[in-house]
Enzyme design. Structure first.
Site, PDB file in Angstrom:
ATOM      1  N   HIS A 158      -7.013  -4.728  -1.421  1.00  0.00           N
ATOM      2  CA  HIS A 158      -6.326  -5.834  -1.810  1.00  0.00           C
ATOM      3  C   HIS A 158      -6.904  -6.451  -3.225  1.00  0.00           C
ATOM      4  O   HIS A 158      -6.771  -7.534  -3.374  1.00  0.00           O
ATOM      5  CB  HIS A 158      -6.432  -6.822  -0.654  1.00  0.00           C
ATOM      6  CG  HIS A 158      -6.234  -6.093   0.563  1.00  0.00           C
ATOM      7  ND1 HIS A 158      -7.064  -5.848   1.565  1.00  0.00           N
ATOM      8  CD2 HIS A 158      -4.938  -5.891   1.283  1.00  0.00           C
ATOM      9  CE1 HIS A 158      -6.217  -5.159   2.590  1.00  0.00           C
ATOM     10  NE2 HIS A 158      -4.980  -5.265   2.353  1.00  0.00           N
ATOM     11  N   HIS A 169       0.858  -1.255   0.199  1.00  0.00           N
ATOM     12  CA  HIS A 169       0.013  -0.169   0.110  1.00  0.00           C
ATOM     13  C   HIS A 169       0.664   1.318   0.028  1.00  0.00           C
ATOM     14  O   HIS A 169       0.556   2.344   0.434  1.00  0.00           O
ATOM     15  CB  HIS A 169      -0.921  -0.205   0.982  1.00  0.00           C
ATOM     16  CG  HIS A 169      -1.712  -1.204   1.445  1.00  0.00           C
ATOM     17  ND1 HIS A 169      -2.699  -1.773   0.450  1.00  0.00           N
ATOM     18  CD2 HIS A 169      -1.850  -2.246   2.374  1.00  0.00           C
ATOM     19  CE1 HIS A 169      -3.264  -2.827   0.920  1.00  0.00           C
ATOM     20  NE2 HIS A 169      -2.748  -3.025   1.921  1.00  0.00           N
TER      21      HIS A 169
END
Lengths: 329, 329
Positions: A218, A56
């Site tokens: 995700h 991330h």
């Protein structure tokens, strides 16, 4: 899988080392794992820790520094760090005034941070945590009970970070973090998937003319898979869901137009052009706008929109100085 | 073509509007075209202008602001702005102390900026230009005589911008811009191509295991097309070419690890991890490192490395305050 990496096993560590080496006078990695802390530990303040799976970037280690986090703990790609690593971070940055963990709402993260907080308690370190759940797309998801925590998390880092830097105590820092969480909403979409290095192939497949609306960071399924439409229509769809969820009318907001990792700035600016006009039409005043990559999904293409309702306290904390690799103010 | 746009015709204008709306108190767009200037015009300083084809965001409009550019002129994607647009920019930001244009070495840009400088002269505006040619990959290319101007250009913006902000005259600002140009070198590579919206398909094709070494920022051919290797080997290849071109031994440098648009930060940090160690081995001291997207090729995946040799003057100017969307210091 076409990636600029050396081998699948070393992705997380080399990435963290590369980040720390980009700011060697400000950041360092702990020997205990992929744990980033400030070089200059500040005594007598509440220590702020975040983290979660890698993938991330710049979240979360890119937000370690003055005015934001004291520590970020990076797990394997899309996998929570284990409690012992989180505890190592807590022990290191604890400065006598308590520790607050900022956790995105994913089952693994919540479980492991909670455990680390308990373990810290056993060592007489006052520790607590808040759970960010800003994603309005879905109620429960593949990896979450309740809403997911996504890009709004960086606003919790910023505002709780500023509060801690000012010398507030743990309860005060926690209260302002929870105020941000109560007032921040996000929704995202994807044009193309990402590939977890250890998996070697994309997590899902989209047709050439297909997008996923409401996707998680995700690549978890969103609300709908549909034909691609214009930038404006797509942005409107995300905004309408956010604006239905919380009343932003007549409010001042911070807006984040967040790239998912592979989205060119060109597209994020085109989206911002629409969003600004649309919010104005809705009677919402944009106090500040951030456009760029803040909470990504490796090389996913797509974007998310985040709105935070401000009051005077949040505004002042938002404006406070920050000096981190991914956020300078 | 899968892009977050509205229609091919409006890409550049909506992008520029979106950028300006992200910082409405600091930036504005001129009615004459896709020309971005500061809201607060500063009188009595040399005005700095850059620009070129769109598709390299945040370059160049993202570097307009205190301490860097006064104006950026954006042409169509990968196409130079016309002289009349550049002249409109010059006329607007000219503040009685002359104007310096910072031009990347592409035939169309050089021709059009040169013409605009001449036209400004006819209006008794003292204008001049410098040409950036930092790319060590190829001597002549598809769109260039001599070396191409790429990511090193942003260091010319930064350092010449600081000099102008300090009140230096046109000759002094030009001299320091040329000093940067003499000391900066860049080389890039691509994992995947980009698609110019008006073309609708990628500018070139790479096999699943193939990369292009020495590529330009418009996808122009580089030195070799070869099998993908590790991040470290790839970075070493680029660095060795740069270090052979100019003597960096014993020097202090600024390093830019620049993403081409779709490269995840994860990969850029992995590359930085190697580059820092390798430069140390070579006796080169990294004074500061920037990792991120500075000079992109829409959604190309890949990266470039830029090294700038510093002396005391360049170091002080590099460290001066900058407040622009894409560079705060």
């Amino acid at each position: 899988m076409k990636k600029l990496i050396n081998d699948v096993e070393s992705v997380e560590e080399q990435m963290i080392l590369g980040l720390v080496k980009s700011a060697p006078h400000k950041l360092r990695k702990l020997d205990e794992g992929n744990i980033v802390v400030r070089v200059q530990k500040k005594e007598g303040k509440v220590a702020l820790i975040s983290g979660g799976g890698s993938g991330h970037e710049p979240a979360h280690a890119g937000f370690v520094g003055e005015g934001m986090l004291d520590c970020a703990v990076a797990g394997p790609v899309f996998t929570s760090p284990t409690p012992d690593k989180i505890l190592a971070g807590i022990e290191n940055v604890h400065a006598g005034k308590g520790v607050l963990c900022i956790v995105k709402n994913y089952s693994g993260d919540v479980m492991n941070f909670e455990m680390a907080v308990d373990m810290a308690g056993d060592e007489d370190i006052e520790a607590d945590y808040v759970v960010v759940n800003d994603d309005v797309a879905v109620k429960d998801s593949l990896y979450t009970t309740g809403r997911r925590g996504v890009a709004g998390t960086v606003l919790v880092h910023k505002i709780a970070g500023a509060k801690a830097e000012q010398g507030a105590d743990l309860a005060e820092v926690k209260a302002v973090a929870e105020k941000v969480i109560a007032n921040v909403r996000t929704m995202g979409m994807a044009l193309s998937p990402c590939t977890v290095p250890a998996a070697g192939k994309p997590g899902f497949v989209l047709a050439d003319d297909e997008v996923e609306i409401g996707i998680g960071i995700h690549g978890e399924p969103g609300i709908t898979r549909e034909k691609i439409s214009t930038a404006d229509e797509t942005a409107k769809k995300l905004l309408d869901t956010i604006l239905t969820d919380l009343d932003f009318k007549g409010q001042e907001v911070v807006l984040i137009v967040n790239g998912m990792g592979a989205t060119p700035l060109m597209e994020l600016y085109i989206i911002n052009n629409f969003v600004q006009d649309y919010l104005k039409e809705q009677g919402i005043k944009v106090y500040d706008t951030m456009v760029g990559n803040f909470m990504t999904s490796i090389e996913m293409a797509g974007f998310s929109l985040t709105l935070l309702r401000l009051d005077d306290e949040l505004k002042a904390l938002y404006d406070a100085k920050a000096d981190t690799p991914a956020w300078k103010r």
